[in-house]
Design a protein around this motif. Sequence first.
Motif, PDB file in Angstrom:
ATOM      1  N   TYR A 132      15.521  76.478  57.868  1.00 36.77           N
ATOM      2  CA  TYR A 132      15.382  77.757  58.501  1.00 36.77           C
ATOM      3  C   TYR A 132      16.410  78.737  57.853  1.00 36.77           C
ATOM      4  CZ  TYR A 132      15.456  81.239  62.537  1.00 36.77           C
ATOM      5  OH  TYR A 132      15.535  82.142  63.093  1.00 36.77           O
ATOM      6  N   LYS A 191      15.316  82.432  56.535  1.00 44.06           N
ATOM      7  CA  LYS A 191      16.092  83.559  56.884  1.00 44.06           C
ATOM      8  C   LYS A 191      16.456  84.352  55.748  1.00 44.06           C
ATOM      9  CE  LYS A 191      19.267  83.335  59.847  1.00 44.06           C
ATOM     10  NZ  LYS A 191      20.305  83.046  60.876  1.00 44.06           N
ATOM     11  N   ASP A 244      22.255  75.603  62.176  1.00 46.80           N
ATOM     12  CA  ASP A 244      20.814  75.852  61.855  1.00 46.80           C
ATOM     13  C   ASP A 244      20.221  74.842  60.774  1.00 46.80           C
ATOM     14  OD1 ASP A 244      20.631  78.058  63.831  1.00 46.80           O
ATOM     15  OD2 ASP A 244      20.878  79.534  62.138  1.00 46.80           O
TER      16      ASP A 244
END
Length: 125
Positions: free
Chosen positions: A118, A122, A114
Amino acid sequence: MLKRGTRGRVLISLVLLVISANFIKSTVDVLNSRKRLEDALEKEESLTFERDSLKKRIEYKKTGEYIEESARNELNMVKPGEKVYVMDEVVPAPGEVAGASEMRKLTPASDSEDPNWYLWYKLFF
C-alpha cells in the motif's frame, strides 16, 4: 638440388636464426631475473620495516609504562588511593545502528501500520 652458393646461404641463415633465438631467450631471462631481484629487494625492505616495528613494540612492552597500562586496562587494577568512576553507556541492541532508536521516534506511526504494497501504491498513484 640447390646450388652450392644457395646451400651456403641457407645454412648461414639457419645458424643466424638459431643464434638470434638464443639471444632473445637470454635477454628475456635477464629481464625476468631483474624483476625477481626488484621483488626480492622490496620484500626485504618491508620485512626490515616490520622487524624494526616489532623491536620497538618489544622494547615498549618491557617498560613500566606498558606494564601499568596493561594492569589497568586488562586486569582492572588501580593504584592505592585512586577512585574509580564507572559510567553507564547506552549500548544499542544487537543489529541496531547507534542513533536508530532516535530515528524510530521520528518516523510517523501511521506508516508502520500500513502494509508495504500500500505504501508503494501511495508513492506512485
